[in-house]
Design an enzyme around this catalytic site. Structure first.
Site, short mmCIF file in Angstrom:
data_model
loop_
_atom_site.label_atom_id
_atom_site.label_comp_id
_atom_site.label_asym_id
_atom_site.label_seq_id
_atom_site.Cartn_x
_atom_site.Cartn_y
_atom_site.Cartn_z
N ARG A 183 6.89 7.37 -1.98
CA ARG A 183 6.45 7.87 -0.86
C ARG A 183 7.16 9.02 -0.40
NH1 ARG A 183 7.26 2.15 -0.39
NH2 ARG A 183 5.39 0.88 -0.05
N LYS A 238 10.09 0.43 1.94
CA LYS A 238 9.95 -0.04 3.08
C LYS A 238 11.04 -1.39 3.31
CE LYS A 238 5.26 1.43 4.12
NZ LYS A 238 4.01 0.68 4.24
N HIS A 250 0.99 11.88 -0.49
CA HIS A 250 0.35 10.40 -0.80
C HIS A 250 -0.81 10.36 -1.83
CE1 HIS A 250 0.85 6.27 0.59
NE2 HIS A 250 -0.24 6.25 0.38
N ARG A 293 0.58 10.01 -4.80
CA ARG A 293 1.15 8.63 -5.21
C ARG A 293 -0.04 7.93 -5.67
NH1 ARG A 293 4.55 4.40 -3.63
NH2 ARG A 293 3.72 2.62 -2.44
N HIS A 341 5.17 -2.17 -3.60
CA HIS A 341 4.06 -2.95 -3.16
C HIS A 341 4.62 -4.32 -2.97
CE1 HIS A 341 0.23 -0.04 -3.78
NE2 HIS A 341 1.06 0.21 -2.79
N TYR A 382 -6.63 0.46 -6.72
CA TYR A 382 -6.70 1.27 -7.81
C TYR A 382 -7.54 0.92 -8.90
CZ TYR A 382 -2.83 3.42 -5.24
OH TYR A 382 -2.00 3.95 -4.33
#
Length: 293
Positions: free
Chosen positions: A145, A169, A239, A242, A265, A274
């Site tokens: 990210r 995150k 992004h 990504r 994730h 995806y």
């Protein structure tokens, strides 16, 4: 209570700076609406009708449903926090539903344009050129990210084992393998960085031309500049690289769970989006190649 809530998600939940800022902005907008429309100074006093009227006002302003849903999610988290801390008795968000949104597939750059950018384009040999190439290589080669790239430090690199550590995150670390080409770019960049940067206390990997830590707008402008040379996509952001990373891996047979781990994730559901791109590509190949198509 808004201040307490923001402190909670920042220091206890340890959400990213970007997420905390988004929550804060949403609550400021909501509070301003309550004050103007109902002369209500405390959002914890708002009821279902007040919240619903704000959502209606956002729709009338022609704000995208996806953006409105994010604001609804902010309020849902906020009032759930108030309920758990007994600042309210009932949750006014119980009857609030998210708006319908069109499912859009992640946009990505095709393999050939990316190959042209990284292998066919001449980046300058100075610090800026090498830094720019490294930024594109890192985003496309690791799928990290924007915030993770900016926060990447020299100490996060393990060039001997071709691995880097990313702080994602919720302050979760993950290991990402890097290819030999990227390792060579990193080594060249570090050598040049040492020669021109006097500040040894600055341990961040990606720096601006002035030797300071890179910031979001700086990276966004850089990425847009180079992607504009190889793609006509309307959105040319970090992004997108990504998305490109994940889609190219999936198209070449990578395991979905492995991609999930590489992207950081928390659930497989976030990664499965995806697969739709890959299925669409298979459909096109089938239509073009199969005699009965």
């Amino acid at each position: 209570m808004v201040t307490f809530f923001l402190q909670h998600i920042k220091f206890e939940k340890r959400l990213s700076h970007h997420t905390v800022t988004a929550y804060e902005n949403d609550l400021k907008q909501f509070s301003a609406f309550l004050l103007f429309q109902y002369e209500l100074e405390k959002p914890e006093k708002a009821d279902f009708q007040m919240i619903r009227s704000w959502i209606v006002a956002l729709v009338e302003e022609q704000i995208e449903n996806r953006s409105i849903n994010r604001k609804i999610a902010t309020l849902r988290t906020f009032y759930n926090f108030l309920l758990r801390h007994k600042a309210i008795i009932t949750d006014p968000m119980l009857k609030i539903k998210a708006l319908k949104t069109d499912k859009t597939l992640p946009k990505y750059v095709e393999e050939k344009p990316m190959e042209n950018l990284l292998d066919g384009m001449e980046f300058s040999d100075d610090f800026s050129g090498l830094r720019d190439k490294l930024v594109i290589e890192l985003l496309y080669g690791t799928g990290m990210r924007l915030s993770e790239l900016i926060g990447l430090k020299i100490t996060d690199l393990n060039l001997y084992n071709n691995i880097l550590t990313v702080l994602g995150k919720r302050n979760k670390h993950r290991l990402i393998p890097v290819n030999r080409t990227l390792v060579e770019v990193i080594k060249k960049y570090l050598a040049l960085r040492t020669d021109i940067i006097d500040d040894t206390t600055n341990t961040y990997l990606i720096l601006t031309d002035n030797g300071t830590q890179a910031y979001p707008m700086f990276i966004q402008r850089l990425v847009k500049k180079y992607l504009s040379l190889v793609t006509s996509l309307e959105q040319r952001s970090p992004h997108i690289l990504r998305h490109t990373f994940a889609t190219h891996l999936l198209n070449r047979g990578a395991d979905l769970n492995a991609i999930k781990d590489l992207l950081g994730h928390s659930s497989l559901a976030a990664t499965q989006v995806y697969t739709h791109n890959s299925i669409e590509k298979l459909k096109k190949v089938y239509q073009q190649a199969h005699p009965k198509a």
